[in-house]
Design a protein around this motif. Structure first.
Motif, PDB file in Angstrom:
ATOM      1  N   PHE A 205       0.849  -1.247  -0.154  1.00 64.45           N
ATOM      2  CA  PHE A 205       0.016   0.128   0.017  1.00 64.45           C
ATOM      3  C   PHE A 205       0.931   1.213  -0.021  1.00 64.45           C
ATOM      4  CE2 PHE A 205      -2.163   3.314   2.335  1.00 64.45           C
ATOM      5  CZ  PHE A 205      -3.304   3.652   1.604  1.00 64.45           C
ATOM      6  N   ASP A 206       0.307   2.134  -0.714  1.00 64.22           N
ATOM      7  CA  ASP A 206       1.105   3.498  -0.814  1.00 64.22           C
ATOM      8  C   ASP A 206      -0.090   4.565  -0.936  1.00 64.22           C
ATOM      9  OD1 ASP A 206       2.457   6.140  -1.658  1.00 64.22           O
ATOM     10  OD2 ASP A 206       4.112   4.956  -2.044  1.00 64.22           O
ATOM     11  N   ASP A 207      -0.311   5.449  -0.139  1.00 66.34           N
ATOM     12  CA  ASP A 207      -1.332   6.517  -0.036  1.00 66.34           C
ATOM     13  C   ASP A 207      -1.218   7.478  -1.272  1.00 66.34           C
ATOM     14  OD1 ASP A 207       0.607   8.229   0.726  1.00 66.34           O
ATOM     15  OD2 ASP A 207      -0.371   8.695   2.760  1.00 66.34           O
ATOM     16  N   ARG A 208      -0.280   7.253  -2.086  1.00 62.26           N
ATOM     17  CA  ARG A 208      -0.031   8.378  -3.155  1.00 62.26           C
ATOM     18  C   ARG A 208      -0.533   7.510  -4.573  1.00 62.26           C
ATOM     19  NH1 ARG A 208       6.255   8.892  -3.461  1.00 62.26           N
ATOM     20  NH2 ARG A 208       5.805   6.516  -3.105  1.00 62.26           N
ATOM     21  N   ALA A 209      -0.871   6.269  -4.397  1.00 67.99           N
ATOM     22  CA  ALA A 209      -1.352   5.691  -5.456  1.00 67.99           C
ATOM     23  C   ALA A 209      -2.536   5.850  -6.044  1.00 67.99           C
ATOM     24  CB  ALA A 209      -1.331   3.980  -5.290  1.00 67.99           C
ATOM     25  N   GLU A 210      -3.694   5.972  -5.125  1.00 66.93           N
ATOM     26  CA  GLU A 210      -5.097   6.189  -5.427  1.00 66.93           C
ATOM     27  C   GLU A 210      -4.902   7.706  -6.116  1.00 66.93           C
ATOM     28  OE1 GLU A 210      -9.839   6.362  -4.078  1.00 66.93           O
ATOM     29  OE2 GLU A 210      -8.164   5.950  -2.629  1.00 66.93           O
ATOM     30  N   PRO A 211      -4.769   8.857  -5.643  1.00 66.38           N
ATOM     31  CA  PRO A 211      -4.728   9.943  -6.275  1.00 66.38           C
ATOM     32  C   PRO A 211      -3.944  10.039  -7.672  1.00 66.38           C
ATOM     33  CG  PRO A 211      -4.071  10.463  -4.072  1.00 66.38           C
ATOM     34  CD  PRO A 211      -3.863   8.889  -4.292  1.00 66.38           C
ATOM     35  N   PHE A 212      -2.886   9.323  -7.941  1.00 70.09           N
ATOM     36  CA  PHE A 212      -2.182   9.099  -9.145  1.00 70.09           C
ATOM     37  C   PHE A 212      -3.151   8.549 -10.247  1.00 70.09           C
ATOM     38  CE2 PHE A 212       0.278   7.119 -12.263  1.00 70.09           C
ATOM     39  CZ  PHE A 212       1.552   8.053 -12.486  1.00 70.09           C
ATOM     40  N   ASP A 213      -3.742   7.453  -9.644  1.00 69.53           N
ATOM     41  CA  ASP A 213      -4.683   6.708 -10.674  1.00 69.53           C
ATOM     42  C   ASP A 213      -5.730   7.511 -10.807  1.00 69.53           C
ATOM     43  OD1 ASP A 213      -2.935   4.361 -10.690  1.00 69.53           O
ATOM     44  OD2 ASP A 213      -3.905   3.445  -8.931  1.00 69.53           O
ATOM     45  N   ARG A 214      -6.449   8.217  -9.985  1.00 71.98           N
ATOM     46  CA  ARG A 214      -7.404   9.135 -10.320  1.00 71.98           C
ATOM     47  C   ARG A 214      -6.971  10.256 -11.435  1.00 71.98           C
ATOM     48  NH1 ARG A 214      -8.468   9.893  -5.550  1.00 71.98           N
ATOM     49  NH2 ARG A 214      -7.814  11.994  -5.208  1.00 71.98           N
ATOM     50  N   ALA A 215      -5.952  10.772 -11.067  1.00 66.54           N
ATOM     51  CA  ALA A 215      -5.381  11.865 -12.221  1.00 66.54           C
ATOM     52  C   ALA A 215      -5.101  11.226 -13.540  1.00 66.54           C
ATOM     53  CB  ALA A 215      -3.922  12.392 -11.734  1.00 66.54           C
ATOM     54  N   VAL A 216      -4.756   9.931 -13.636  1.00 61.73           N
ATOM     55  CA  VAL A 216      -4.600   9.272 -14.968  1.00 61.73           C
ATOM     56  C   VAL A 216      -6.155   9.070 -15.675  1.00 61.73           C
ATOM     57  CG1 VAL A 216      -3.831   7.205 -16.243  1.00 61.73           C
ATOM     58  CG2 VAL A 216      -2.380   8.487 -14.371  1.00 61.73           C
ATOM     59  N   ALA A 217      -6.967   8.553 -14.789  1.00 64.08           N
ATOM     60  CA  ALA A 217      -8.246   8.381 -15.291  1.00 64.08           C
ATOM     61  C   ALA A 217      -9.055   9.544 -15.631  1.00 64.08           C
ATOM     62  CB  ALA A 217      -9.228   7.658 -14.084  1.00 64.08           C
ATOM     63  N   ASP A 218      -8.729  10.945 -14.903  1.00 63.04           N
ATOM     64  CA  ASP A 218      -9.375  11.944 -15.488  1.00 63.04           C
ATOM     65  C   ASP A 218      -8.780  12.602 -16.757  1.00 63.04           C
ATOM     66  OD1 ASP A 218     -10.847  11.968 -13.130  1.00 63.04           O
ATOM     67  OD2 ASP A 218      -9.637  13.427 -12.059  1.00 63.04           O
ATOM     68  N   ALA A 219      -7.403  12.214 -16.898  1.00 64.02           N
ATOM     69  CA  ALA A 219      -6.840  12.550 -17.993  1.00 64.02           C
ATOM     70  C   ALA A 219      -7.365  11.872 -19.268  1.00 64.02           C
ATOM     71  CB  ALA A 219      -5.091  12.535 -18.168  1.00 64.02           C
ATOM     72  N   LEU A 220      -7.546  10.441 -19.190  1.00 64.21           N
ATOM     73  CA  LEU A 220      -8.004   9.725 -20.272  1.00 64.21           C
ATOM     74  C   LEU A 220      -9.265   9.828 -20.416  1.00 64.21           C
ATOM     75  CD1 LEU A 220      -6.354   6.068 -19.145  1.00 64.21           C
ATOM     76  CD2 LEU A 220      -5.658   7.776 -20.931  1.00 64.21           C
ATOM     77  N   ALA A 221     -10.300  10.219 -19.361  1.00 62.64           N
ATOM     78  CA  ALA A 221     -11.525  10.745 -19.792  1.00 62.64           C
ATOM     79  C   ALA A 221     -11.575  12.155 -20.547  1.00 62.64           C
ATOM     80  CB  ALA A 221     -12.295  10.853 -18.413  1.00 62.64           C
TER      81      ALA A 221
END
Length: 235
Positions: free
Chosen positions: A160-176
């Motif tokens: 677990f790394d608490d930076r992972a979810e914000p990173f993935d959310r930023a990528v998902a938003d960029a892809l969307a």
């Protein structure tokens, strides 16, 4: 000119024979990948380039007819990238899953080739490679392979790394949003710390799509097993 792109994850578990009893857990991701490949076909490209990450020694260009194997994951399953003479080198795992997706969806919309990007490729190199692709003549489609972070839970491959979810959310938003600038700005160091496999291919997409005025659509965003699996289309 880039006319369409599909972004898909590439875990071997996407292949039902490998997932076995757990295959149903990835039904949503699998169906979204099939839909994304169908969007590529509907764009009527002149050619399709499959792009994914690989160990540096496995990186490079792969012509149609190149073969990949999933035998290392416990199933007697081999795949071929499009139609052509067998290549001298086997496809790396990410491109093998990509070739499996194309076989599964019976791709016949355009000739196929593939490129494996080194996992540690510099962002500037990925962007420039994409820009060169985007500047070529003809209607180009990209099948962009790569997983998000592998650090979403304590049992994830990267812990677990608490930076992972914000990173993935930023990528998902960029892809969307088909936001090329946001993908271009992804930090390779942070991506490596979070075990993000998709970063090089996403940044190649960002370079190829500059000025193409594509619209994005996020089809799938889940993190089973603590690994982010994102599926999106740009058209």
């Amino acid at each position: 000119m880039l006319v369409a792109a599909a972004v898909c994850p590439c875990p071997p578990l996407l292949v039902p024979e490998i997932a076995s009893g757990a295959a149903g857990e990835l039904d949503g991701a699998r169906a979204a990948c099939y839909d994304a490949v169908a969007v590529l076909a509907a764009a009527r490209p002149d050619r399709l380039l499959v792009v994914g990450p690989a160990a540096p020694a496995e990186s490079g260009e792969f012509a149609a007819g190149s073969r990949g194997s999933l035998r290392g994951f416990g199933v007697a399953l081999d795949v071929t990238l499009g139609a052509g003479e067998p290549g001298a080198r086997p496809l790396p795992p990410s491109l093998t899953v990509g070739a499996w997706l194309l076989e599964r969806t019976r791709w016949d919309a355009a000739p196929v080739a593939a490129r494996a990007l080194p996992e540690d490729a510099k962002a500037a190199d990925c962007l420039e490679a994409g820009r060169r692709l985007g500047a070529e003549e003809g209607r180009l489609a990209l099948l962009v392979l790569g997983d998000g972070s592998a650090c979403r839970t304590a049992k994830a491959p990267g812990a677990f790394d608490d930076r992972a979810e914000p990173f993935d959310r930023a990528v998902a938003d960029a892809l969307a949003r088909a936001d090329t600038a946001a993908l271009a700005d992804l930090d390779p160091v942070l991506a490596r710390q979070l075990h993000v496999a998709g970063r090089p291919a996403w940044q190649l997409l960002a370079g190829a799509a500059e000025g193409a005025d594509l619209d994005g659509r996020l089809l799938h965003d889940e993190a089973p097993y603590g690994v982010a699996y994102l599926v999106a289309t740009w058209t």
